[in-house]
Design an enzyme around this catalytic site. Structure first.
Site, PDB file in Angstrom:
ATOM      1  N   CYS A 111     -25.593 -11.404  -1.460  1.00 41.28           N
ATOM      2  CA  CYS A 111     -26.224 -12.096  -0.464  1.00 41.28           C
ATOM      3  C   CYS A 111     -25.758 -13.840  -0.197  1.00 41.28           C
ATOM      4  O   CYS A 111     -25.644 -14.196   0.986  1.00 41.28           O
ATOM      5  CB  CYS A 111     -27.796 -12.059  -0.529  1.00 41.28           C
ATOM      6  N   ASP A 345     -31.261 -13.439   7.695  1.00 41.35           N
ATOM      7  CA  ASP A 345     -31.470 -12.780   6.549  1.00 41.35           C
ATOM      8  C   ASP A 345     -30.369 -11.943   6.163  1.00 41.35           C
ATOM      9  O   ASP A 345     -30.134 -10.957   7.217  1.00 41.35           O
ATOM     10  CB  ASP A 345     -33.022 -12.050   6.209  1.00 41.35           C
ATOM     11  N   HIS A 347     -30.287  -9.805   4.069  1.00 39.25           N
ATOM     12  CA  HIS A 347     -30.467  -8.519   2.929  1.00 39.25           C
ATOM     13  C   HIS A 347     -30.754  -6.937   3.496  1.00 39.25           C
ATOM     14  O   HIS A 347     -30.836  -6.266   2.731  1.00 39.25           O
ATOM     15  CB  HIS A 347     -31.858  -8.840   2.449  1.00 39.25           C
TER      16      HIS A 347
END
Length: 459
Positions: A111, A345, A347
């Site tokens: 990440c 994000d 993820h």
């Protein structure tokens, strides 16, 4: 035989991790994000106002946009188009195997590399396309996995896109409305922008040959003791990005360099030396520079005294974002409203896209919905990024940021500083621009190892 069995176990483990992270993070895409009508929203230096006479909040899915007047609606639409146009780089699966491992996904460990890629992508977008650029197809995105910003709610937001949003969208197929618009407006500049848009994304492709792809970044990370599957911190990623840009051989990238601050200090002469270094073409010219500053915004927790400074940084048009996050998760911070940070994000695990094919689909590289997080939840370890096209831009930026640092600092020492001269003038080893046998100097290796032990673990 034993090695083959190990590889199979790793592949099964990778598939399990991908499925787990998709289940874990898919709700993030479905969760509505609310914005206050009465506070400005900043996104990488641009300010948007959603203010109306009524109190309350706006949701990003547009469920109450019908109550907003036309002028405010336009501003919301501009914000959405601007946000979606930023390049979104997430976990991927089923990409070519990473050298020296059985990994074909970065789910669960990549990440911070992804948020670093997003920051660099924004710097390259500023360099090749400018801050005013937006992707013409931004509002056509319809994320089938998300309940936010669907075709139905976008139609309520703006009638101008109604015709293009009534039918189900398929990748690479433009609506009749949009085709007509392109025929009227497709000039040389727009074609050039589309070429660079695709080229920038291709540099971050998940293949061994992509200049800033995961495979290359991991190779540079090995020089600092990192391996595929390890966790990377924001400071280590900053140095990896610098090396990746230095080693890039694409002629288009020879006009860009990256400088990483040393111990929270930006040495002005070192930056200018990088900008004034000879281009590979043999012509003396100045390079644009992306300045990365690894910092800590407190001890164990983020110090709220730094909130106004972080907001000030994200208010600057030459800011390219912040590699940060909250404990155990890395995010790419690109803006704020009030005391909440706006982020993308990384993820969510998506399928591999072969960016080497002509007209590869772009949809999965653009995030349909912004997310917000309270500043107090932010992990103190982060890396701040700036882009300066010329030496004059750097000098102006350093003056402006220095004033901001002084005005926001309640402590005796600011978060980081700009000083005149070279690092060698202060008894620091100057980092070489190119080293044939070893990408990182001994001094850099020591700093990288220190960063590795001090930073938070990312999952």
């Amino acid at each position: 035989m034993e090695a083959t069995g190990t590889d199979e176990v790793e592949k099964i483990k990778s598939k399990f991790m991908s499925a787990w992270h998709n289940m874990k993070y898919s709700w993030v895409l479905k969760t509505k994000t609310y914005f206050s009508r009465n506070s400005p929203v900043f996104l990488l230096g641009k300010c948007y106002h959603f203010k109306t006479d009524e109190s309350g909040e706006l949701s990003t899915d547009g469920s109450n946009f019908d109550k907003i007047n036309t002028e405010i609606s336009g501003n919301v639409e501009e914000f959405r188009k601007d946000f979606i146009s930023r390049i979104w780089l997430t976990y991927r699966e089923e990409f070519p195997q990473i050298k020296g491992s059985a990994l074909t996904t970065d789910c669960g460990w990549g990440c911070t590399l992804r948020t670093g890629q997003m920051l660099l992508a924004q710097g390259l977008t500023l360099h090749f396309l400018g801050r005013a650029w937006v992707w013409p197809d931004a509002l056509d995105i319809d994320n089938s996995d998300s309940e936010s910003w669907t075709a139905h709610t976008v139609k309520k937001l703006t009638a101008s896109f109604e015709a293009s949003l009534t039918a189900e969208r398929e990748p690479k197929i433009l609506s009749n409305h949009h085709q007509g618009t392109l025929k009227r407006n497709c000039d040389d500049n727009e074609m050039r922008n589309e070429v660079y848009h695709r080229k920038i994304i291709s540099w971050f492709g998940d293949s061994p040959l992509a200049a800033f792809g995961l495979h290359q970044l991991i190779e540079y990370g090995k020089k600092s003791g990192k391996l595929a599957g390890d966790w990377y911190g924001p400071a280590v990623v900053a140095h990896i990005l610098r090396k990746a840009v230095e080693e890039a051989r694409d002629p288009e990238l020879q006009g860009v360099t990256v400088y990483v601050a040393q111990d929270c200090t930006v040495y002005s002469s070192d930056v200018i030396d990088r900008q004034c270094s000879f281009m590979d073409s043999g012509k003396a010219d100045t390079k644009a520079v992306i300045i990365l500053v690894p910092v800590r915004l407190g001890g164990e927790r983020t110090n709220m005294d730094y909130l106004e400074f972080v907001k000030g940084i994200l208010s600057l048009e030459y800011c390219v974002g912040i590699i940060g996050g909250k404990p155990k998760q890395s995010y790419y911070f690109a803006g704020f409203q009030d005391d909440s940070l706006i982020y993308m994000d990384p993820h969510y695990c998506q399928s591999f896209v072969d960016v080497s094919i002509k007209d590869f689909p772009l949809e999965s590289f653009h995030c349909p919905s912004p997310k917000k997080m309270s500043f107090k939840k932010m992990d103190p370890s982060c890396t701040i990024g700036f882009y300066c096209r010329t030496v004059q831009d750097f000098e102006k930026a350093s003056e402006e940021i220095t004033k901001m640092l002084k005005s926001s600092s309640k402590e005796k020492y600011p978060l980081f500083t700009f000083v005149k001269g070279h690092s060698r003038d202060y008894d620091f080893a100057s980092s070489p621009l190119h080293e044939e046998n070893d990408l990182f100097s001994e001094d850099e290796k020591k700093r990288l190892k220190r960063f590795s032990t001090e930073e938070f673990v990312l999952l």
